[in-house]
Design a protein around this motif. Structure first.
Motif: not given
Length: 147
Positions: A13, A30-31, A34, A39-41, A44
């Motif tokens: 990140a 975060s999207e 991610a 992975t899922n936001p 994150i």
């Protein structure tokens, strides 16, 4: 027992945000992070919340919301990241006290505590010697595989 990937995900990140900012973007979402990490936001966002508490990232709300680095990648070490996302010790003792009447039960915790302390000191020393600037440099130098 599965390996913990929180340090790797946090480094991912931070490197992503650093590169994104170098490309002229002010904040990262975060999207976007991610999607890169697959992975899922929400995962994150939780991780970035811990990094924010440690002073490694900043967040902006409202229009133009997102995340930015609070420090340059060259001043953030993997130890900084590790301490932000892994608050506990690397290894733990039994949850209950072993049988003190047994020679192994009596001596296992002191023996293992010394070993674990040496390992933890080595880990911290190694992590302190690697900046996120180095991580990003290695990321960008990695050969790309054909999909």
């Amino acid at each position: 027992m599965s390996a913990n990937s929180r340090l790797t995900l946090a480094a991912h990140a931070l490197a992503w945000i650093g590169l994104y900012q170098r490309q002229g973007h002010e904040v990262a979402t975060s999207e976007g992070i991610a999607a890169s990490a697959n992975t899922n936001p929400v995962v994150i966002r939780r991780l970035l919340g811990e990094l924010r508490k440690a002073g490694l990232v900043e967040s902006r709300r409202g229009a133009g919301a997102g995340w930015s680095l609070a420090r340059e990648l060259g001043s953030i070490t993997l130890l900084d990241v590790y301490e932000a996302v892994e608050p506990g010790p690397l290894f733990a003792m039994h949850r209950t006290t072993p049988d003190q009447g047994c020679v192994v039960g009596h001596g296992i915790q002191p023996a293992m505590r010394d070993i674990y302390q040496d390992i933890e000191e080595t880990l911290r020393r190694e992590l302190a010697g690697v900046t996120l600037e180095k991580v990003l440099s290695d990321v960008l130098a990695a050969p790309r595989q054909a999909p």
